[in-house]
Design a protein around this motif. Structure first.
Motif, PDB file in Angstrom:
ATOM      1  N   GLU A 197       5.611  -4.460   7.845  1.00 35.71           N
ATOM      2  CA  GLU A 197       5.653  -4.098   6.434  1.00 35.71           C
ATOM      3  C   GLU A 197       5.142  -2.661   6.319  1.00 35.71           C
ATOM      4  O   GLU A 197       4.286  -2.231   7.088  1.00 35.71           O
ATOM      5  CB  GLU A 197       4.852  -5.064   5.554  1.00 35.71           C
ATOM      6  CG  GLU A 197       3.390  -5.183   5.873  1.00 35.71           C
ATOM      7  CD  GLU A 197       2.698  -6.185   4.963  1.00 35.71           C
ATOM      8  OE1 GLU A 197       3.364  -7.096   4.417  1.00 35.71           O
ATOM      9  OE2 GLU A 197       1.476  -6.055   4.786  1.00 35.71           O
ATOM     10  N   GLU A 198       5.701  -1.943   5.379  1.00 32.46           N
ATOM     11  CA  GLU A 198       5.337  -0.537   5.247  1.00 32.46           C
ATOM     12  C   GLU A 198       5.289  -0.182   3.769  1.00 32.46           C
ATOM     13  O   GLU A 198       5.905  -0.819   2.921  1.00 32.46           O
ATOM     14  CB  GLU A 198       6.349   0.352   5.987  1.00 32.46           C
ATOM     15  CG  GLU A 198       7.787   0.068   5.624  1.00 32.46           C
ATOM     16  CD  GLU A 198       8.778   0.520   6.685  1.00 32.46           C
ATOM     17  OE1 GLU A 198       8.388   0.702   7.854  1.00 32.46           O
ATOM     18  OE2 GLU A 198       9.953   0.684   6.331  1.00 32.46           O
ATOM     19  N   LYS A 199       4.524   0.865   3.484  1.00 28.42           N
ATOM     20  CA  LYS A 199       4.340   1.231   2.081  1.00 28.42           C
ATOM     21  C   LYS A 199       5.542   1.991   1.549  1.00 28.42           C
ATOM     22  O   LYS A 199       6.137   2.817   2.238  1.00 28.42           O
ATOM     23  CB  LYS A 199       3.086   2.093   1.929  1.00 28.42           C
ATOM     24  CG  LYS A 199       1.799   1.310   2.026  1.00 28.42           C
ATOM     25  CD  LYS A 199       0.615   2.180   1.640  1.00 28.42           C
ATOM     26  CE  LYS A 199      -0.655   1.348   1.631  1.00 28.42           C
ATOM     27  NZ  LYS A 199      -1.834   2.164   1.268  1.00 28.42           N
ATOM     28  N   GLU A 200       5.866   1.683   0.305  1.00 34.67           N
ATOM     29  CA  GLU A 200       6.868   2.459  -0.429  1.00 34.67           C
ATOM     30  C   GLU A 200       6.220   2.775  -1.775  1.00 34.67           C
ATOM     31  O   GLU A 200       6.253   1.971  -2.713  1.00 34.67           O
ATOM     32  CB  GLU A 200       8.155   1.653  -0.604  1.00 34.67           C
ATOM     33  CG  GLU A 200       9.261   2.422  -1.312  1.00 34.67           C
ATOM     34  CD  GLU A 200      10.485   1.548  -1.582  1.00 34.67           C
ATOM     35  OE1 GLU A 200      10.355   0.314  -1.482  1.00 34.67           O
ATOM     36  OE2 GLU A 200      11.538   2.099  -1.912  1.00 34.67           O
ATOM     37  N   SER A 253       9.794 -10.326   2.320  1.00 30.83           N
ATOM     38  CA  SER A 253       9.911 -10.670   3.749  1.00 30.83           C
ATOM     39  C   SER A 253      10.967 -11.736   3.969  1.00 30.83           C
ATOM     40  O   SER A 253      11.702 -11.715   4.943  1.00 30.83           O
ATOM     41  CB  SER A 253       8.557 -11.132   4.295  1.00 30.83           C
ATOM     42  OG  SER A 253       8.095 -12.262   3.613  1.00 30.83           O
ATOM     43  N   ASP A 258       3.465   2.592  -4.234  1.00 34.11           N
ATOM     44  CA  ASP A 258       2.340   1.672  -4.363  1.00 34.11           C
ATOM     45  C   ASP A 258       2.756   0.226  -4.047  1.00 34.11           C
ATOM     46  O   ASP A 258       2.022  -0.715  -4.342  1.00 34.11           O
ATOM     47  CB  ASP A 258       1.752   1.749  -5.769  1.00 34.11           C
ATOM     48  CG  ASP A 258       2.772   1.380  -6.833  1.00 34.11           C
ATOM     49  OD1 ASP A 258       2.376   1.141  -7.982  1.00 34.11           O
ATOM     50  OD2 ASP A 258       3.987   1.318  -6.497  1.00 34.11           O
ATOM     51  N   LYS A 259       3.945   0.095  -3.458  1.00 34.39           N
ATOM     52  CA  LYS A 259       4.428  -1.236  -3.128  1.00 34.39           C
ATOM     53  C   LYS A 259       4.656  -1.323  -1.615  1.00 34.39           C
ATOM     54  O   LYS A 259       4.556  -0.340  -0.890  1.00 34.39           O
ATOM     55  CB  LYS A 259       5.734  -1.515  -3.881  1.00 34.39           C
ATOM     56  CG  LYS A 259       5.576  -1.572  -5.393  1.00 34.39           C
ATOM     57  CD  LYS A 259       6.867  -1.938  -6.089  1.00 34.39           C
ATOM     58  CE  LYS A 259       6.674  -2.176  -7.573  1.00 34.39           C
ATOM     59  NZ  LYS A 259       5.958  -1.090  -8.252  1.00 34.39           N
ATOM     60  N   LEU A 260       4.957  -2.541  -1.199  1.00 37.39           N
ATOM     61  CA  LEU A 260       5.280  -2.765   0.201  1.00 37.39           C
ATOM     62  C   LEU A 260       6.741  -3.171   0.339  1.00 37.39           C
ATOM     63  O   LEU A 260       7.289  -3.814  -0.557  1.00 37.39           O
ATOM     64  CB  LEU A 260       4.410  -3.888   0.786  1.00 37.39           C
ATOM     65  CG  LEU A 260       2.915  -3.624   0.913  1.00 37.39           C
ATOM     66  CD1 LEU A 260       2.186  -4.880   1.337  1.00 37.39           C
ATOM     67  CD2 LEU A 260       2.659  -2.495   1.900  1.00 37.39           C
ATOM     68  N   ARG A 261       7.362  -2.753   1.417  1.00 36.67           N
ATOM     69  CA  ARG A 261       8.665  -3.316   1.741  1.00 36.67           C
ATOM     70  C   ARG A 261       8.603  -3.832   3.175  1.00 36.67           C
ATOM     71  O   ARG A 261       7.746  -3.444   3.962  1.00 36.67           O
ATOM     72  CB  ARG A 261       9.787  -2.314   1.538  1.00 36.67           C
ATOM     73  CG  ARG A 261       9.821  -1.162   2.507  1.00 36.67           C
ATOM     74  CD  ARG A 261      10.969  -0.226   2.167  1.00 36.67           C
ATOM     75  NE  ARG A 261      11.023   0.877   3.108  1.00 36.67           N
ATOM     76  CZ  ARG A 261      11.717   1.981   2.929  1.00 36.67           C
ATOM     77  NH1 ARG A 261      12.417   2.136   1.813  1.00 36.67           N
ATOM     78  NH2 ARG A 261      11.728   2.936   3.829  1.00 36.67           N
ATOM     79  N   ARG A 262       9.518  -4.712   3.474  1.00 38.49           N
ATOM     80  CA  ARG A 262       9.483  -5.422   4.752  1.00 38.49           C
ATOM     81  C   ARG A 262      10.616  -4.958   5.638  1.00 38.49           C
ATOM     82  O   ARG A 262      11.696  -4.630   5.160  1.00 38.49           O
ATOM     83  CB  ARG A 262       9.603  -6.936   4.528  1.00 38.49           C
ATOM     84  CG  ARG A 262       8.276  -7.602   4.208  1.00 38.49           C
ATOM     85  CD  ARG A 262       7.785  -7.269   2.815  1.00 38.49           C
ATOM     86  NE  ARG A 262       6.494  -7.896   2.538  1.00 38.49           N
ATOM     87  CZ  ARG A 262       5.851  -7.784   1.398  1.00 38.49           C
ATOM     88  NH1 ARG A 262       6.365  -7.061   0.401  1.00 38.49           N
ATOM     89  NH2 ARG A 262       4.687  -8.380   1.216  1.00 38.49           N
ATOM     90  N   ARG A 263      10.321  -4.906   6.939  1.00 39.65           N
ATOM     91  CA  ARG A 263      11.324  -4.436   7.895  1.00 39.65           C
ATOM     92  C   ARG A 263      11.310  -5.342   9.115  1.00 39.65           C
ATOM     93  O   ARG A 263      10.247  -5.616   9.685  1.00 39.65           O
ATOM     94  CB  ARG A 263      11.012  -2.993   8.305  1.00 39.65           C
ATOM     95  CG  ARG A 263      12.043  -2.329   9.179  1.00 39.65           C
ATOM     96  CD  ARG A 263      11.952  -0.793   9.030  1.00 39.65           C
ATOM     97  NE  ARG A 263      10.651  -0.281   9.446  1.00 39.65           N
ATOM     98  CZ  ARG A 263      10.411   0.257  10.625  1.00 39.65           C
ATOM     99  NH1 ARG A 263      11.375   0.327  11.515  1.00 39.65           N
ATOM    100  NH2 ARG A 263       9.211   0.722  10.923  1.00 39.65           N
ATOM    101  N   LYS A 269      12.791  -5.844   0.263  1.00 39.47           N
ATOM    102  CA  LYS A 269      11.535  -5.807  -0.504  1.00 39.47           C
ATOM    103  C   LYS A 269      10.696  -7.049  -0.230  1.00 39.47           C
ATOM    104  O   LYS A 269       9.461  -6.980  -0.210  1.00 39.47           O
ATOM    105  CB  LYS A 269      11.843  -5.672  -1.993  1.00 39.47           C
ATOM    106  CG  LYS A 269      12.423  -4.319  -2.364  1.00 39.47           C
ATOM    107  CD  LYS A 269      12.466  -4.107  -3.860  1.00 39.47           C
ATOM    108  CE  LYS A 269      12.905  -2.684  -4.166  1.00 39.47           C
ATOM    109  NZ  LYS A 269      12.957  -2.409  -5.607  1.00 39.47           N
TER     110      LYS A 269
END
Lengths: 136, 146
Positions: A112-115, A74, A117-122, A72
């Motif tokens: 980073e990508e949307k999950e 970075s 209405d939030k963002l998660r980091r990859r 979640k």
């Protein structure tokens, strides 16, 4: 090699410390809500240096895997990715029935990508392995 | 068969030639070969033009069978490779055999037999790549194709 690599990832002490038991082949389950997590998949395999001694005599294959470390925050994704990458760089020798002779980091990307209405980091790590392959 | 993908097996005899004839020798495979070139057959031109000639005249000198050159992935457990490298450091003639195979069923298309001596052996160990060898075996006297 898939099973051997999965078992090695799932039982590696440092990687377990970073992602726990959340090691998944190909895609992370939709129901997973705990992070960081690690998903990996093969993205290519090529026989290298072929000679006249054909399979089932031992051959050398170059196998490429993509490792996705998802979190979640970075900082969490990067920390876990550093642990995973350090262990992959050191990987050599026999794991299960696979003889790993060489590992190489080919690429690292941060996304980073949307999950919802939030963002998660990859963090994506592309690694190549040269293995001595016989029958699987 | 009009065309065939190359597949060869290279053998080196255990005995010292020509004292041990090919038919009485025991052969070991030089394993993990990636390529074989040769034999390189050639003859020098001998000019025999004389004052009675209308045009220049030639005939061929004795045939020169040349060498076979081969490359292989280094296999430290292969007896044939070990013997070939040892021979590169000594003056030892061996019975050498090359089988040309049909890759679809490994049937033998042709067998080349000759006496030769390993003259060159060069090892390449580059990081990230298979360890390989390049070698040359000089052919002496005649060779037979069967």
């Amino acid at each position: 090699m898939h099973n051997d690599l999965y078992n090695w990832l799932a039982n590696n002490a440092a990687i377990k410390g970073a992602v726990g038991s959340r090691v998944y082949h190909q895609s992370m389950p939709q129901a997973n809500t705990t992070f960081p997590a690690l998903a990996f998949e093969m993205v290519g395999r090529t026989e290298i240096e072929p000679d006249f001694d054909r399979y089932p005599a031992a051959v050398l294959d170059e196998v490429r895997y993509q490792f996705d470390i998802i979190a979640k925050q970075s900082a969490d994704a990067i920390s876990a990715a550093i642990v995973v990458s350090n262990e992959l760089r050191s990987l050599k020798g026999v794991i299960g029935t696979t003889n790993v002779q060489w590992t190489r980091l080919d690429n690292e990307n941060h996304f980073e990508e949307k999950e919802g209405d939030k963002l998660r980091r990859r963090v994506v790590l592309d690694y190549s392995f040269i293995i001595e392959a016989q029958s699987e | 068969m009009a065309k065939v993908l190359a597949k060869n097996v290279l053998y080196i005899g255990q005995g010292v030639a020509p004292g041990v004839a090919p038919g009485a020798d025991t052969f070991d495979i030089i394993g993990n070969v990636t390529a074989i070139t040769g034999p390189e057959l050639s003859k020098d031109e001998v000019e025999v033009t004389d004052m009675d000639s209308v045009n220049k005249e030639f005939f061929g000198d004795l045939a020169n069978p040349g060498s076979i050159n081969f490359t292989c992935n280094r296999n430290y457990g292969n007896t044939g490779q070990t013997r070939a490298r040892t021979d590169a450091q000594a003056q030892t003639l061996r019975n050498i055999r090359v089988e040309r195979l049909d890759p679809s069923d490994d049937s033998v298309l042709e067998t080349v037999n000759f006496v030769g001596e390993v003259m060159e052996w060069s090892e390449d160990n580059t990081q990230g790549a298979a360890a390989t060898v390049t070698a040359r075996c000089k052919i002496t006297q005649d060779l037979t194709f069967t």
